[in-house]
Design an enzyme around this catalytic site. Sequence first.
Site, PDB file in Angstrom:
ATOM      1  NE  ARG A  16      19.942  -7.063 -89.872  1.00  0.00           N
ATOM      2  CZ  ARG A  16      19.700  -7.755 -89.232  1.00  0.00           C
ATOM      3  NH1 ARG A  16      19.303  -8.461 -87.830  1.00  0.00           N
ATOM      4  NH2 ARG A  16      18.089  -7.416 -89.200  1.00  0.00           N
ATOM      5  CB  THR A  30      -2.487  -1.608 -76.907  1.00  0.00           C
ATOM      6  OG1 THR A  30      -0.844  -0.582 -77.626  1.00  0.00           O
ATOM      7  CG2 THR A  30      -2.093  -1.834 -76.505  1.00  0.00           C
ATOM      8  CB  ALA A  48       9.689   4.923 -75.853  1.00  0.00           C
ATOM      9  CB  THR A  96       3.393  11.549 -72.158  1.00  0.00           C
ATOM     10  OG1 THR A  96       4.464  11.958 -71.873  1.00  0.00           O
ATOM     11  CG2 THR A  96       3.010  12.453 -73.971  1.00  0.00           C
ATOM     12  CG  ASP A 156       1.459  -0.707 -84.328  1.00  0.00           C
ATOM     13  OD1 ASP A 156       1.201  -1.764 -83.091  1.00  0.00           O
ATOM     14  OD2 ASP A 156       1.878   0.346 -83.388  1.00  0.00           O
ATOM     15  CG  ASN A 157       1.771  -6.172 -81.664  1.00  0.00           C
ATOM     16  OD1 ASN A 157       1.476  -4.811 -81.415  1.00  0.00           O
ATOM     17  ND2 ASN A 157       1.944  -7.088 -80.955  1.00  0.00           N
ATOM     18  CE1 TYR A 187       5.502  -0.052 -70.870  1.00  0.00           C
ATOM     19  CE2 TYR A 187       5.692   1.429 -68.476  1.00  0.00           C
ATOM     20  CZ  TYR A 187       5.915   0.696 -70.014  1.00  0.00           C
ATOM     21  OH  TYR A 187       6.099   1.904 -70.781  1.00  0.00           O
ATOM     22  NE  ARG A 222      -1.627   4.924 -71.197  1.00  0.00           N
ATOM     23  CZ  ARG A 222      -0.768   5.341 -73.180  1.00  0.00           C
ATOM     24  NH1 ARG A 222       0.178   5.540 -73.208  1.00  0.00           N
ATOM     25  NH2 ARG A 222      -1.242   4.733 -73.976  1.00  0.00           N
TER      26      ARG A 222
END
Length: 345
Positions: free
Chosen positions: A116, A45, A124, A185, A41-42, A155, A196
């Site tokens: 690989r 969010t 997702a 969700t 993860d970066n 998106y 959201r």
Amino acid sequence: MPTAGKSTGAGTAIVAGGAGFLGSHLCEWLLQKGHRVVCVDNFLTGATGNLVALRNHARFSLVERDICRPLDLRGRIDQIYNLACAASPPRYQADPIHTMRTCVLGTLNLLDLAERSNARFVQASTSEVYGNPEQHPQREDYWGNVNCTGPRACYDEGKRAAETLCFDFLREGRTDVRVARIFNTYGPRMQRDDGRIVSNFIVQSLAGSPLTIYGDGSQTRSFCYVSDLVRGLVALMEVERNPAIPINLGNPREFTISELASLVLEATGSRSGMSFLPLPEDDPQRRKPDISLARRLLGWEPSVPLEEGLNTTIRYFRQQTADRPARTATGGPAVIEGVPMNSDR
Ligand code: NAD
Ligand code: UDP
């Protein structure tokens, strides 16, 4: 089609986007089932706070990395779940080019890694591939109605292109890839400022401020509780026969946005009113999944009613609000592989 027989039973799973709302629940589920889990993860969010319950787990590790860069992870990998991408409209529109990069380059990098490693892959995807749908409810064979130059396109079109990549990898026999089209969700660990609707309405209700309704509130969505969704993603990964088509995962009970506002007000006991704001550009008018394929091919359907899921989510946000001052007051944050925990970055 590759057999990727390694993917059943406990093994090593990469969860890209594992520090996010859905990803952190998925990491938790996989650990409970005996997998070794590597979260990539970066923190665009995602929040380190989402990983608090996992940080000391012996089979959990975190790699802080943007998936737009090629991934050189070594060792045995059995499963890759690609959940990395901001999912809230204000968040994915904040840097639209990066959103498109994440969807296209990021997915390509993870597909290369899966090839690989001979790992099974779950992508997702999203109900947003249907755009503002002219078919209702939406079935997987509907091609959608997306404005490819509008503000949501980074998106919607990014996720559509990612699906294209997935099915080309599958057709070329390079990776055993499966695609989930996830419908709205909600649940604990959504960020309170995520933008959201469910988190917005709950946070507003608890603060006693008016619920912000965009447009006249007649647009519809169908809300799936997070535990149901995670169960669906895992079922798609585990099913032996590759469906070779995208699978809708969502709760088919449809609500108008005004109905949702009333439910949240009732469940919180809040006396907040409602304020009406302009409808964002290209906001889909209605959405409801047809989940016949998920029922038939995965034996999956959601089981948590909205009223119950909302109560659990409201309890989470109440607790968070209560914990907040205490957390900042309790000395230095814990650390996992150089990443400070409990921060909401
Ligand atoms: P989220 O924003 O909470 O989580 C996304 C995670 O991906 C975050 O931890 C973020 O930091 C990480 N991320 C973003 N870009 C990245 C990059 N370039 N490299 C590495 N990490 C990156 O969103 P979520 O609701 O948990 O959604 C997870 C996935 O499910 C997304 O791919 C989203 O498109 C998809 N989805 C979610 C919903 C929903 O209602 N929650 C609906 C449809 C699809
Ligand atoms: N929405 C709203 N008020 C808010 C946030 C969202 O009325 O504070 C509306 C939004 O315009 C959309 C619906 O709720 O019609 C769902 O929005 P969300 O951003 O949760 O998801 P998406 O539009 O991607 O389905």
